[in-house]
Scaffold this active site. Structure first.
Site, PDB file in Angstrom:
ATOM      1  N   GLY A 120       0.847  -1.193   0.000  1.00  0.00           N
ATOM      2  CA  GLY A 120       0.000   0.000   0.000  1.00  0.00           C
ATOM      3  C   GLY A 120       0.875   1.232   0.000  1.00  0.00           C
ATOM      4  O   GLY A 120       0.819   2.066   0.904  1.00  0.00           O
ATOM      5  N   SER A 133       1.442   3.755  -2.439  1.00  0.00           N
ATOM      6  CA  SER A 133       1.336   4.784  -3.478  1.00  0.00           C
ATOM      7  C   SER A 133       0.801   6.140  -3.028  1.00  0.00           C
ATOM      8  O   SER A 133       0.866   7.113  -3.773  1.00  0.00           O
ATOM      9  CB  SER A 133       0.478   4.261  -4.636  1.00  0.00           C
ATOM     10  N   SER A 134       0.270   6.206  -1.809  1.00  0.00           N
ATOM     11  CA  SER A 134      -0.212   7.512  -1.322  1.00  0.00           C
ATOM     12  C   SER A 134      -0.254   7.493   0.202  1.00  0.00           C
ATOM     13  O   SER A 134      -0.013   6.463   0.827  1.00  0.00           O
ATOM     14  CB  SER A 134      -1.607   7.829  -1.889  1.00  0.00           C
ATOM     15  N   GLY A 135      -0.556   8.649   0.787  1.00  0.00           N
ATOM     16  CA  GLY A 135      -0.739   8.735   2.238  1.00  0.00           C
ATOM     17  C   GLY A 135       0.450   8.239   3.038  1.00  0.00           C
ATOM     18  O   GLY A 135       1.608   8.465   2.690  1.00  0.00           O
ATOM     19  N   GLU A 149      -3.010   0.872  -8.784  1.00  0.00           N
ATOM     20  CA  GLU A 149      -3.245   2.185  -9.389  1.00  0.00           C
ATOM     21  C   GLU A 149      -3.465   2.034 -10.892  1.00  0.00           C
ATOM     22  O   GLU A 149      -3.220   0.973 -11.465  1.00  0.00           O
ATOM     23  CB  GLU A 149      -2.060   3.117  -9.118  1.00  0.00           C
ATOM     24  N   ALA A 178      -5.374   0.743   2.249  1.00  0.00           N
ATOM     25  CA  ALA A 178      -6.649   1.403   2.561  1.00  0.00           C
ATOM     26  C   ALA A 178      -7.585   1.133   1.391  1.00  0.00           C
ATOM     27  O   ALA A 178      -7.763   1.957   0.516  1.00  0.00           O
ATOM     28  CB  ALA A 178      -6.448   2.903   2.754  1.00  0.00           C
ATOM     29  N   TYR A 194     -16.089   6.001  13.831  1.00  0.00           N
ATOM     30  CA  TYR A 194     -14.793   5.373  13.584  1.00  0.00           C
ATOM     31  C   TYR A 194     -14.513   4.236  14.579  1.00  0.00           C
ATOM     32  O   TYR A 194     -14.822   3.090  14.316  1.00  0.00           O
ATOM     33  CB  TYR A 194     -13.667   6.424  13.605  1.00  0.00           C
ATOM     34  N   VAL A 218      -5.005  12.924   9.222  1.00  0.00           N
ATOM     35  CA  VAL A 218      -4.369  13.692   8.147  1.00  0.00           C
ATOM     36  C   VAL A 218      -5.310  13.758   6.954  1.00  0.00           C
ATOM     37  O   VAL A 218      -6.249  12.980   6.855  1.00  0.00           O
ATOM     38  CB  VAL A 218      -3.037  13.060   7.674  1.00  0.00           C
ATOM     39  N   THR A 255      -6.059  12.694   3.636  1.00  0.00           N
ATOM     40  CA  THR A 255      -5.702  11.695   2.630  1.00  0.00           C
ATOM     41  C   THR A 255      -6.968  11.345   1.862  1.00  0.00           C
ATOM     42  O   THR A 255      -8.072  11.702   2.271  1.00  0.00           O
ATOM     43  CB  THR A 255      -5.160  10.390   3.260  1.00  0.00           C
TER      44      THR A 255
END
Length: 400
Positions: A48, A50-52, A75, A140, A235, A273, A275
């Site tokens: 995982g 590629s981001s965040g 992606e 995620a 959450y 954050v 994201t």
């Protein structure tokens, strides 16, 4: 093509390759400015990536510790009519900058839940690295295709037991609204645990362990969020919280296995954050806009990259070699600054006062919007968004 932001719901459907590259470069420069992590990892797998937080973990490993990295993600590259996903461009940029500094960088675009992904990674490690000393699990995904049956399971962002009603912000209209979310069914709760819990993390670790590609002192970490009573109904006390509790269960099981060879497994609880993942959770954008303003005022603000650098340098890989401080559940707590009483009290007091009219004044909502667009490569200083850009960005990636 000339690429402008197009927002649909809580996602931006367009991305800017030059902007995404600038974001990655900014994170790399920040890590370089902070200095090397003395006892950092050297061969790192990020599931995982590629981001965040996953991307920040890969950047911190490579540029903070000169680590060889393998990144796994799902992606899309560009097509004739539209640009690729932000994660595609982020990874292309990472790969370019890592290779320019002579760092090993391999990327696999695949379904991380599949057996095939695990086998490909194992082959790559055996062929190029021998063994790895760090596994970051930062998926995620809203859906999981079960690797044995092919069944597709979906997660739910819902409360448990009763309908949750709260003040939130409509990020499309920039207005304060009351939002209600119906409670999850038992099946939806179970499915959310299946998708977002610790099972796949365990499957990754056992596949790697059985293949003999984990070094003796291998550490593994998975990321979580707990928050406070302001977000608990949707959450931590909701379906997603049950999945995150299952992550804790997995961490204990993995830790006892890795302990024998000098390794460790922990959940790292991180701060809220901006994201793509957090923007999808009802109430989170408003909470983030409030808490960010207060944390900035107190000089405590951190984004993904600052959080991960602190996780690596002050928790997992301390200069003195000591074991990191953990909570009663053996979790690494990087949400410590956000959870300070004065910060949370400020948010509790502010929540009922926020209206559409004073939203920008009382909170960092404008900054939230800017940061959200930045995730997709927009609104970055020094980039000419009127200029033609080539959306077709290729790099060294294994496609499964």
């Amino acid at each position: 093509m000339i690429i402008k932001p197009k927002i649909r719901g809580f996602i931006c459907t367009t991305t800017h390759p030059v902007g995404c590259e600038a974001n990655v470069k900014e994170q790399i420069e920040l890590i370089k400015a902070k200095g090397k992590i003395a006892n950092g990892p050297k061969k790192v797998l990020v599931v995982g990536s590629s981001s965040g937080y996953g991307l920040s973990s890969r950047i911190t490993s490579a540029f903070g510790s000169d680590a060889a990295t393998i990144g796994v993600f799902f992606e899309k590259p560009s097509s004739e009519t539209k640009p690729g996903t932000a994660g595609w461009y982020n990874t292309a940029a990472f790969d370019k900058f890592a290779k320019a500094e002579g760092l090993y960088s391999k990327s696999i675009n695949c379904d991380a839940f599949s057996h095939q992904a695990k086998q490909q990674v194992i082959e790559l490690i055996k062929q190029d690295l021998g063994q790895i000393d760090m596994v970051v699990y930062s998926l995620a995904s809203p859906v999981r295709k079960m690797p044995d049956t092919g069944e597709v399971i979906r997660s739910s962002l819902k409360p448990i037991g009763q309908t949750y009603t709260a003040t939130a912000v409509d990020t499309n209209k920039n207005t304060i609204i009351d939002t209600s979310v119906e409670p999850a069914t038992e099946q939806e709760i179970a499915d959310t645990v299946t998708v977002m819990g610790g099972q796949d993390w365990e499957l990754w670790m056992s596949a790697l362990s059985e293949a003999g590609v984990l070094a003796d002192n291998c550490k593994t970490v998975a990321y979580s969020y707990i928050g406070t009573e302001l977000t608990w109904p949707i959450y931590w006390h909701g379906a997603l919280g049950k999945a995150k509790m299952d992550l804790d269960r997995a961490a204990h099981a993995l830790d006892s296995k890795l302990f024998a060879t000098g390794g460790s497994a922990n959940v790292a609880v991180l701060k809220s954050v901006v994201t793509q993942a957090s923007s999808a959770i009802p109430v989170m954008p408003l909470y983030i806009a409030m808490v960010f303003k207060k944390m900035r005022q107190e000089g405590l603000h951190e984004g993904c990259i600052e959080q991960i650098y602190r996780l690596f340098s002050e928790r997992l890989y301390r200069v003195d070699g000591q074991a990191p401080a953990v909570d009663s559940e053996n979790r690494l707590r990087l949400d410590d600054w956000e959870l300070r009483e004065e910060i949370q009290q400020h948010c509790r007091d502010l929540w009922p006062l926020v209206t559409t009219e004073n939203l920008s004044e009382l909170t960092d909502y404008n900054e939230y919007k800017e940061e959200f667009l930045k995730l997709f490569g927009f609104g970055i200083d020094g980039i000419d968004y009127e200029a033609e850009v080539d959306p077709n960005v290729t790099f060294d990636v294994i496609e499964l």
